[in-house]
Design an enzyme around this catalytic site. Structure first.
Site: not given
Length: 540
Positions: A111, A191, A215
């Site tokens: 990420k 996210s 997330s």
């Protein structure tokens, strides 16, 4: 005439099954290996059936075909230019009988709020476009030292979805919008949206996500993969763009519980720069990949008071509970629970205060030359950018900037309230009062529509008790439970602090009695599904 979307979906279902190649005449790899779990890939490499170089080549080709073209999933934000060379070097080591570690040759996406030396770390923000720190975060160093190939960075909800109360999950100014591979008009959730989509679509062996509150779990559940949020402190948070020092953690987003256990055993470690990792009662990392626990020895708390009201999800959850019972587990129904009236207000305030302090510290300490050095300057920067402000506002940023950070007079009391509600009066109480080993619940509702007018808009709300595990900092595993209206739904398994090994071991046993992973088919809308392909047409 067939629906256009059906042709599109079937075309990519066919393409997905073809041999994958990086360029004409380059190394080819059967797609079965790209879709295999990392554990299966490691066995294949050990047996000479697969190489790391072919994996990287295949994933690069599939990213080009499915992520950058075709359905345009838009999950991969940047690629490591050295990935192929790194893979070849690992293959050469294996040929000599040398292995770096338990992940030797598998391919990992990160990420893009996690620092790695090859690429800038943007958190999806134009303000961090040149945040090239030339350093690995500790978790990346550990993955690399274990033999993993860092393939690149995944898109995310900008600032880990902590900028606006009207945000659209999966969107960042740097990366644009990531789409759910099961239905392209549905959210990938945030996210860690890019990591969830990339693993669901088979674009890497493994991926890393981060979670403050949902997330890792939400994008894993809504994209139909396995996600594990470890106990806060099991994995170092150093050199990761922060939100909350009390809730932030990185964790695996993968295709099997075995992969999650293996990956987190590598990522776990003590880091003097991150004090929460230095607890004396933290588990030995070697125990995290232990064998499964027999369901016959298990007492499971079934969380009914957060199962939601969707009849299809409840039916699927009931079926799972019945299967657990049939496999010998003792099932304990939990129908009610209370928490303080001001719980949500206080939990939100904790995040607002922590974000201001943590972000300001990160920006000041970055070795990169950045246009902003604190939250106030970041707000000003965004106000000058048409692209940053095109989709949603900065309401969360403004609320956070109006606090005094973690020095705010109300911070300590708010943190004490929400920790007590989720720890001793929350998960700990639910486990001990009901004499159960773990708690289970639906992880979330199916993915909701992407909405560029109102932002994230979940018509049935959010279900499960993932928020309790997030705020408490306790381990939470989600794995595919099945599908509702052609969309994946996950099952959550939650334990107490440092019960990571138990949660993962239970997950392995539960995984064996659940349906197999749902493979994405890239529907444009649900009307592309065979069960509905005539429903949009006039009756004849």
């Amino acid at each position: 005439m067939k629906h256009k979307g059906i042709i599109f979906a079937l075309t990519f279902m066919f393409t997905f099954a073809l041999l994958s190649c990086a360029t004409p005449g380059s190394i080819q790899v059967e797609s079965k290996w790209l879709d295999a779990t990392a554990t299966e890939q490691l066995v294949a490499m050990e047996n000479g059936l697969l190489t790391s170089e072919t994996l990287v080549s295949g994933y690069l080709a599939r990213i080009e075909r499915l992520d950058k073209n075709g359905p345009m999933l838009n999950s991969v934000l940047s690629l490591n230019p050295h990935a192929l060379a790194d893979a070849k070097a690992l293959d050469d080591m294996r040929a000599k009988g040398e292995l770096k570690g338990p992940l030797h040759g598998v391919v990992v996406l990160l990420k893009d709020n996690i620092e790695s030396k090859e690429l800038p770390t943007t958190a999806g923000s134009l303000a961090l476009l040149n945040n090239h720190t030339y350093r690995d975060s500790p978790l990346v160093s550990q993955l690399r030292n274990a033999g993993a190939v860092i393939l690149g960075k995944t898109n995310l909800s900008e600032w880990a979805n902590f900028r606006s109360e009207k945000s659209s999950s999966g969107w960042s100014a740097v990366g644009g919008l990531t789409r759910n591979p099961h239905m392209l008009n549905r959210t990938a959730c945030g996210s860690s949206s890019g990591s969830g989509v990339a693993i669901a679509a088979g674009l890497a062996s493994l991926a890393v996500g981060t979670e403050t509150n949902g997330s890792i779990i939400c994008p894993s559940s809504m994209n139909g993969i396995v996600g594990f949020k470890p106990t806060v402190g099991l994995v170092s948070r150093s050199h990761i763009v922060p939100i909350s020092p009390t809730q932030d953690t990185a964790g695996p987003m993968v295709r099997s519980v075995e992969d999650a256990a293996l990956m987190v055993s590598v990522m776990a470690g003590v880091d003097p720069a991150d004090p929460v990792t230095t607890y004396t009662n933290r588990p030995d990392s070697n125990t995290l990949a232990q064998s499964a626990i027999s369901l016959a020895d298990l007492r499971v708390g079934v969380v009914r008071w957060r199962q939601g009201e969707d009849a299809d999800i409840i039916q699927l959850f009931d079926k799972t509970v019945t299967a657990l019972n049939a496999a010998g587990a003792t099932v304990v129904e939990i129908s009610e629970h209370t928490q303080p009236d001001d719980f949500w207000k206080q939990s939100y305030f904790v995040l607002l205060a922590e974000f201001k302090t943590a972000l300001n510290q990160y920006l000041l300490q970055s070795p990169a030359s950045l246009p902003v050095s604190n939250l106030s300057e970041l707000i000003g920067f965004n106000n000058t950018s048409v692209r940053e402000m095109a989709l949603f506002d900065q309401s969360i940023f403004l609320l956070s900037d109006n606090t005094q950070g973690m020095n705010d007079d109300n911070y300590a009391g708010a943190l004490k309230t929400v920790r007590a509600a989720t720890r001793e009066n929350g998960i700990d109480a639910l486990l001990t009062r009901n004499n159960v080993d773990v708690l289970i619940a639906p992880s979330n509702n199916p993915a909701f529509l992407i909405d560029a007018v109102y932002g994230d808009n979940a018509p049935n709300g959010y279900v499960g008790i993932g928020y309790m595990a997030a705020i408490a900092g306790y381990p939470h595993l989600t794995l595919p439970m099945g599908a509702v209206r052609d969309l994946p739904v996950g099952l959550s398994i939650i334990g107490g602090q440092w019960d990571d090994a138990r949660v993962l071991a239970v997950g392995k046993s539960v995984q064996a009695i659940l349906p197999s992973r749902i493979i994405p088919v890239f529907y444009t809308t649900r009307f592309d599904a065979p069960s509905l392909n005539k429903a949009a047409e006039p009756y004849k």
